[in-house]
Design a protein around this motif. Structure first.
Motif, PDB file in Angstrom:
ATOM      1  N   ASP A 165      97.188 -14.728 101.772  1.00 19.56           N
ATOM      2  CA  ASP A 165      97.356 -13.443 102.447  1.00 19.56           C
ATOM      3  C   ASP A 165      98.815 -12.994 102.505  1.00 19.56           C
ATOM      4  O   ASP A 165      99.107 -11.804 102.434  1.00 19.56           O
ATOM      5  CB  ASP A 165      96.807 -13.535 103.878  1.00 19.56           C
ATOM      6  N   VAL A 166      99.720 -13.976 102.668  1.00 17.37           N
ATOM      7  CA  VAL A 166     101.147 -13.677 102.819  1.00 17.37           C
ATOM      8  C   VAL A 166     101.929 -14.572 101.869  1.00 17.37           C
ATOM      9  O   VAL A 166     101.617 -15.758 101.724  1.00 17.37           O
ATOM     10  CB  VAL A 166     101.618 -13.902 104.274  1.00 17.37           C
ATOM     11  N   VAL A 167     102.937 -13.985 101.211  1.00 14.04           N
ATOM     12  CA  VAL A 167     103.837 -14.754 100.345  1.00 14.04           C
ATOM     13  C   VAL A 167     105.218 -14.771 100.991  1.00 14.04           C
ATOM     14  O   VAL A 167     105.835 -13.719 101.186  1.00 14.04           O
ATOM     15  CB  VAL A 167     103.930 -14.147  98.930  1.00 14.04           C
ATOM     16  N   ILE A 168     105.673 -15.967 101.341  1.00 11.59           N
ATOM     17  CA  ILE A 168     107.027 -16.154 101.865  1.00 11.59           C
ATOM     18  C   ILE A 168     107.849 -16.769 100.741  1.00 11.59           C
ATOM     19  O   ILE A 168     107.437 -17.778 100.157  1.00 11.59           O
ATOM     20  CB  ILE A 168     107.028 -17.093 103.091  1.00 11.59           C
ATOM     21  N   PHE A 169     109.001 -16.173 100.413  1.00 13.87           N
ATOM     22  CA  PHE A 169     109.747 -16.703  99.276  1.00 13.87           C
ATOM     23  C   PHE A 169     111.248 -16.521  99.435  1.00 13.87           C
ATOM     24  O   PHE A 169     111.722 -15.557 100.052  1.00 13.87           O
ATOM     25  CB  PHE A 169     109.285 -16.066  97.963  1.00 13.87           C
ATOM     26  N   ASN A 170     111.986 -17.483  98.905  1.00 15.38           N
ATOM     27  CA  ASN A 170     113.436 -17.405  98.875  1.00 15.38           C
ATOM     28  C   ASN A 170     113.868 -16.263  97.958  1.00 15.38           C
ATOM     29  O   ASN A 170     113.241 -16.020  96.924  1.00 15.38           O
ATOM     30  CB  ASN A 170     114.024 -18.728  98.384  1.00 15.38           C
ATOM     31  N   LYS A 171     114.951 -15.613  98.317  1.00 22.86           N
ATOM     32  CA  LYS A 171     115.451 -14.483  97.536  1.00 22.86           C
ATOM     33  C   LYS A 171     115.705 -14.863  96.078  1.00 22.86           C
ATOM     34  O   LYS A 171     115.608 -14.015  95.176  1.00 22.86           O
ATOM     35  CB  LYS A 171     116.731 -13.944  98.186  1.00 22.86           C
ATOM     36  N   ASP A 172     115.984 -16.161  95.818  1.00 21.36           N
ATOM     37  CA  ASP A 172     116.216 -16.619  94.448  1.00 21.36           C
ATOM     38  C   ASP A 172     115.005 -16.379  93.548  1.00 21.36           C
ATOM     39  O   ASP A 172     115.142 -16.315  92.324  1.00 21.36           O
ATOM     40  CB  ASP A 172     116.538 -18.119  94.430  1.00 21.36           C
ATOM     41  N   PHE A 173     113.817 -16.278  94.143  1.00 23.30           N
ATOM     42  CA  PHE A 173     112.593 -16.173  93.363  1.00 23.30           C
ATOM     43  C   PHE A 173     112.034 -14.750  93.322  1.00 23.30           C
ATOM     44  O   PHE A 173     110.889 -14.539  92.924  1.00 23.30           O
ATOM     45  CB  PHE A 173     111.530 -17.127  93.918  1.00 23.30           C
ATOM     46  N   THR A 174     112.862 -13.780  93.691  1.00 25.54           N
ATOM     47  CA  THR A 174     112.397 -12.390  93.747  1.00 25.54           C
ATOM     48  C   THR A 174     111.862 -11.923  92.396  1.00 25.54           C
ATOM     49  O   THR A 174     110.792 -11.314  92.318  1.00 25.54           O
ATOM     50  CB  THR A 174     113.540 -11.459  94.199  1.00 25.54           C
ATOM     51  N   SER A 175     112.590 -12.218  91.328  1.00 26.46           N
ATOM     52  CA  SER A 175     112.164 -11.721  90.009  1.00 26.46           C
ATOM     53  C   SER A 175     110.827 -12.328  89.593  1.00 26.46           C
ATOM     54  O   SER A 175     110.013 -11.655  88.942  1.00 26.46           O
ATOM     55  CB  SER A 175     113.230 -12.010  88.966  1.00 26.46           C
ATOM     56  N   ILE A 176     110.602 -13.594  89.962  1.00 26.34           N
ATOM     57  CA  ILE A 176     109.324 -14.235  89.620  1.00 26.34           C
ATOM     58  C   ILE A 176     108.181 -13.528  90.338  1.00 26.34           C
ATOM     59  O   ILE A 176     107.160 -13.181  89.725  1.00 26.34           O
ATOM     60  CB  ILE A 176     109.338 -15.731  89.999  1.00 26.34           C
ATOM     61  N   ILE A 177     108.336 -13.324  91.638  1.00 24.91           N
ATOM     62  CA  ILE A 177     107.276 -12.683  92.422  1.00 24.91           C
ATOM     63  C   ILE A 177     107.064 -11.245  91.962  1.00 24.91           C
ATOM     64  O   ILE A 177     105.921 -10.777  91.849  1.00 24.91           O
ATOM     65  CB  ILE A 177     107.599 -12.733  93.927  1.00 24.91           C
ATOM     66  N   GLU A 178     108.153 -10.524  91.649  1.00 20.78           N
ATOM     67  CA  GLU A 178     108.017  -9.156  91.138  1.00 20.78           C
ATOM     68  C   GLU A 178     107.233  -9.130  89.830  1.00 20.78           C
ATOM     69  O   GLU A 178     106.409  -8.242  89.600  1.00 20.78           O
ATOM     70  CB  GLU A 178     109.403  -8.538  90.932  1.00 20.78           C
ATOM     71  N   SER A 179     107.469 -10.120  88.976  1.00 27.62           N
ATOM     72  CA  SER A 179     106.846 -10.110  87.645  1.00 27.62           C
ATOM     73  C   SER A 179     105.340 -10.319  87.695  1.00 27.62           C
ATOM     74  O   SER A 179     104.630  -9.976  86.750  1.00 27.62           O
ATOM     75  CB  SER A 179     107.487 -11.187  86.759  1.00 27.62           C
ATOM     76  N   ILE A 180     104.836 -10.871  88.805  1.00 22.30           N
ATOM     77  CA  ILE A 180     103.393 -11.147  88.895  1.00 22.30           C
ATOM     78  C   ILE A 180     102.706 -10.323  89.975  1.00 22.30           C
ATOM     79  O   ILE A 180     101.501 -10.421  90.152  1.00 22.30           O
ATOM     80  CB  ILE A 180     103.133 -12.646  89.177  1.00 22.30           C
ATOM     81  N   SER A 181     103.462  -9.502  90.699  1.00 20.32           N
ATOM     82  CA  SER A 181     102.907  -8.812  91.874  1.00 20.32           C
ATOM     83  C   SER A 181     101.704  -7.933  91.531  1.00 20.32           C
ATOM     84  O   SER A 181     100.766  -7.814  92.330  1.00 20.32           O
ATOM     85  CB  SER A 181     103.990  -7.969  92.566  1.00 20.32           C
ATOM     86  N   ASP A 182     101.718  -7.335  90.324  1.00 22.56           N
ATOM     87  CA  ASP A 182     100.600  -6.463  89.954  1.00 22.56           C
ATOM     88  C   ASP A 182      99.328  -7.247  89.642  1.00 22.56           C
ATOM     89  O   ASP A 182      98.239  -6.673  89.534  1.00 22.56           O
ATOM     90  CB  ASP A 182     100.973  -5.578  88.760  1.00 22.56           C
ATOM     91  N   LYS A 183      99.457  -8.584  89.529  1.00 24.13           N
ATOM     92  CA  LYS A 183      98.293  -9.434  89.247  1.00 24.13           C
ATOM     93  C   LYS A 183      97.718 -10.073  90.517  1.00 24.13           C
ATOM     94  O   LYS A 183      96.664 -10.705  90.461  1.00 24.13           O
ATOM     95  CB  LYS A 183      98.682 -10.532  88.261  1.00 24.13           C
ATOM     96  N   LEU A 184      98.426  -9.949  91.637  1.00 24.03           N
ATOM     97  CA  LEU A 184      98.000 -10.609  92.872  1.00 24.03           C
ATOM     98  C   LEU A 184      96.962  -9.743  93.587  1.00 24.03           C
ATOM     99  O   LEU A 184      97.214  -8.580  93.901  1.00 24.03           O
ATOM    100  CB  LEU A 184      99.207 -10.866  93.776  1.00 24.03           C
ATOM    101  N   THR A 185      95.811 -10.326  93.868  1.00 28.14           N
ATOM    102  CA  THR A 185      94.661  -9.541  94.351  1.00 28.14           C
ATOM    103  C   THR A 185      94.434  -9.610  95.857  1.00 28.14           C
ATOM    104  O   THR A 185      93.697  -8.790  96.398  1.00 28.14           O
ATOM    105  CB  THR A 185      93.388 -10.015  93.638  1.00 28.14           C
ATOM    106  N   THR A 186      95.059 -10.583  96.545  1.00 28.12           N
ATOM    107  CA  THR A 186      94.752 -10.762  97.973  1.00 28.12           C
ATOM    108  C   THR A 186      95.962 -10.636  98.889  1.00 28.12           C
ATOM    109  O   THR A 186      95.816 -10.608 100.113  1.00 28.12           O
ATOM    110  CB  THR A 186      94.113 -12.143  98.215  1.00 28.12           C
ATOM    111  N   VAL A 187      97.178 -10.577  98.315  1.00 31.36           N
ATOM    112  CA  VAL A 187      98.399 -10.591  99.126  1.00 31.36           C
ATOM    113  C   VAL A 187      98.557  -9.271  99.892  1.00 31.36           C
ATOM    114  O   VAL A 187      98.491  -8.194  99.306  1.00 31.36           O
ATOM    115  CB  VAL A 187      99.638 -10.846  98.246  1.00 31.36           C
ATOM    116  N   LYS A 188      98.792  -9.401 101.197  1.00 31.69           N
ATOM    117  CA  LYS A 188      98.932  -8.224 102.060  1.00 31.69           C
ATOM    118  C   LYS A 188     100.370  -7.984 102.514  1.00 31.69           C
ATOM    119  O   LYS A 188     100.705  -6.882 102.961  1.00 31.69           O
ATOM    120  CB  LYS A 188      98.042  -8.379 103.298  1.00 31.69           C
ATOM    121  N   HIS A 189     101.228  -9.034 102.429  1.00 31.27           N
ATOM    122  CA  HIS A 189     102.601  -8.867 102.918  1.00 31.27           C
ATOM    123  C   HIS A 189     103.510  -9.905 102.266  1.00 31.27           C
ATOM    124  O   HIS A 189     103.073 -11.009 101.921  1.00 31.27           O
ATOM    125  CB  HIS A 189     102.641  -9.039 104.439  1.00 31.27           C
TER     126      HIS A 189
END
Length: 562
Positions: free
Chosen positions: A115-139
């Protein structure tokens, strides 16, 4: 009726849940320190308050009992806070490994329905690159030492410290059932997609109780004194619950030291700053990290601070050369082992009383083994018929386990769960010997993965991608010994007849680079060497004989071939 009258159940049914560890330590050791580099210093009373603030903040994001929160973070106080704040409110903490490929990360988030993804700023590009594929994340929640949000299209997104400041410092943690799932931990996808293991509050507490006991009395020559000594977290906390050390350290009320992303120089400076020469301590990490510390050009300047420090190695076997170097620096040594499915720990190599007077070299040789089972762990080595092998340190079999903290299966995968648990025993896939001391020595990984710098690399994935090159006939990837990384992937390759002598290592590495760009593999997965051969050794049933290949080529990176 007679039994109810004879044994009336009117007492309080006390549950083994994580909130009791947090609340007890906050009450009994409120002044105990938790340090993250030069950025942050708190005590256990403040840890308890910040955990409550985080739980309230997550509640405001509609996280509730049964919700799942995944965290991608280095070793910091913030990760420690999520270790308690998420499961204590009845939600599940999903350990996010940022060293997996983007494709694997998106697969795991969707499969777990985080439901929630908590991530270090170092991994921003990784999370951005897959965000359009994530189906359940709300925040999304950003973790940043400078407490600033980066420019990003991720939405909705919050900064961690801002959330905590805005949240109430009081949260009444519920009296959960001890069989409530507290965490999810991933395998590393060495034989296909990563699998997700799950662990209850009871699993966590039992692991913490037993391994705290082992740390106090059996690790090294004397064990740890939690009232005086410190614990340094070097094992990545996203990997197998950081070997359980964050919970153990909190349960014991020790001073905890977190160095963020591992850097040997930063570790040495923190050791000097946070541990005085006469003080005891404990740290655990894979051999690659120890080697980076011991090989640092300035290590001798810090030698006095290693005195009294217990080092616990992990893996199949602690390198005896490294063990001797650690002893020369003043460290005490021991070796432990486990696996993601086992929470992780199920064994510790320690000296028994009759070994205390052994010569030093003999002690080091024994302490470099894989491990002896602690109380409440049943550890067997069996043959293909399920019979125990002779305890002579020679006969090889598979390690099977029982313990009160092993995963009961794989999340959403009944078939693989049945494969893992057969005949009432967890099958590890690790091949080992066992001796009369009940000491297990793992000699091979049956899954044939490469463990490079403490992280797994899938040979199957690499083989599939290399086979896509038009000049390749057949290929096998195996683990070769590496002084720096422990193991590195090396390739045996048979070119197609028309391309023999017309294919180069450079073009194959370039071929693999495209899959890095596509997120299918990481850059450091690219094999170290490509060896061109006319044929690849096979077993009698036509499979690649990786055992024979390793015997012949396992030392190729160190200038040795069998």
């Amino acid at each position: 009726m007679i039994q109810r009258q004879e044994f009336p159940q009117v007492g309080y049914n006390y549950q083994l849940i994580l909130k009791h560890i947090l609340e007890h330590t906050a009450k009994m050791r409120p002044e105990g320190e938790i340090v993250y580099r030069d950025h942050f210093r708190e005590n256990y009373a403040q840890l308890y308050e910040r955990c409550q603030r985080l739980s309230n903040a997550l509640k405001g994001l509609d996280v509730k009992e049964g919700s799942k929160v995944i965290c991608f973070e280095w070793n910091t106080h913030r990760f420690l806070e999520t270790y308690f704040a998420v499961p204590c409110m009845g939600a599940m903490l999903h350990m996010g490994n940022p060293l997996l490929t983007p494709e694997q990360i998106s697969y795991l988030i969707n499969r777990a329905e985080d439901d929630v993804v908590i991530f270090n700023k170092d991994f921003t590009s990784i999370i951005e690159s897959i965000s359009d594929k994530l189906t359940t994340v709300k925040h999304y929640i950003i973790l940043a030492d400078d407490e600033k949000l980066p420019k990003t299209a991720l939405h909705p997104i919050s900064e961690y410290e801002a959330l905590l400041r805005a949240a109430s410092p009081e949260y009444e943690y519920p009296d959960l059932n001890e069989n409530t799932v507290a965490s999810l931990s991933n395998t590393t996808g060495t034989t296909g997609d990563p699998k997700i293991c799950f662990f209850t509050h009871r699993d966590h507490v039992m692991h913490t109780l037993i391994w705290s006991n082992m740390l106090l009395g059996f690790s090294g020559e004397r064990g740890l004194d939690p009232r005086r000594d410190i614990i340094i977290q070097l094992v990545p906390m996203f990997h197998a619950h950081g070997w359980g050390i964050p919970y153990i350290a909190t349960f014991l009320g020790c001073k905890q030291v977190y160095s963020g992303r591992f850097d040997p120089k930063i570790f040495l400076e923190m050791l000097k700053k946070e541990k005085h020469p006469g003080q005891g301590g404990y740290m655990a990490c894979v051999a690659t990290m120890l080697n980076m510390i011991i090989s640092h050009p300035e290590v001798e300047q810090y030698k006095e601070y290693f005195n009294g420090l217990i080092y616990e190695g992990g893996g199949m076997r602690l390198n005896t050369i490294l063990a001797k170097k650690a002893k020369e620096l003043g460290m005490d040594i021991c070796s432990g082992w486990g696996m993601t499915e086992a929470y992780p720990k199920v064994g510790l190599q320690y000296l028994k009383p009759h070994m205390f007077d052994w010569p030093e070299d003999k002690k080091i040789e024994f302490l470099s083994g894989t491990g002896i089972a602690p109380p409440f762990v049943e550890q067997r080595v069996i043959d293909e018929q399920g019979n125990d092998v002779a305890k002579n340190g020679k006969e090889v079999g598979e390690v099977v386990l029982r313990a009160p903290w092993l995963t009961m299966g794989y999340y959403k995968d009944a078939e693989k769960s049945k494969e893992l648990w057969r005949d009432g025993w967890m099958h590890t896939g690790d091949m080992a010997t066992i001796d009369k001391e009940e000491s297990v020595l793992i000699i091979d990984r049956s899954k044939d993965v490469v463990k490079s710098g403490g992280e797994w690399i899938s040979t199957l994935t690499l083989e599939n991608l290399i086979n896509m090159h038009p000049k390749v006939q057949e290929v096998v990837v195996f683990a070769a010994q590496s002084e720096k990384w422990g193991e590195r992937p090396v390739v045996l390759l048979v070119p197609k007849d028309e391309y023999k002598g017309k294919i180069s290592e450079a073009e194959l590495k370039e071929h693999m680079t495209q899959y890095v760009k596509e997120g299918k593999i990481l850059k450091w997965w690219i094999p170290e060497r490509f060896i061109f051969v006319d044929q690849i050794p096979r077993t009698s049933v036509g499979k690649f004989d990786k055992k024979a290949i390793r015997l012949t080529y396992g030392g190729v990176l160190e200038g040795k071939e069998g």
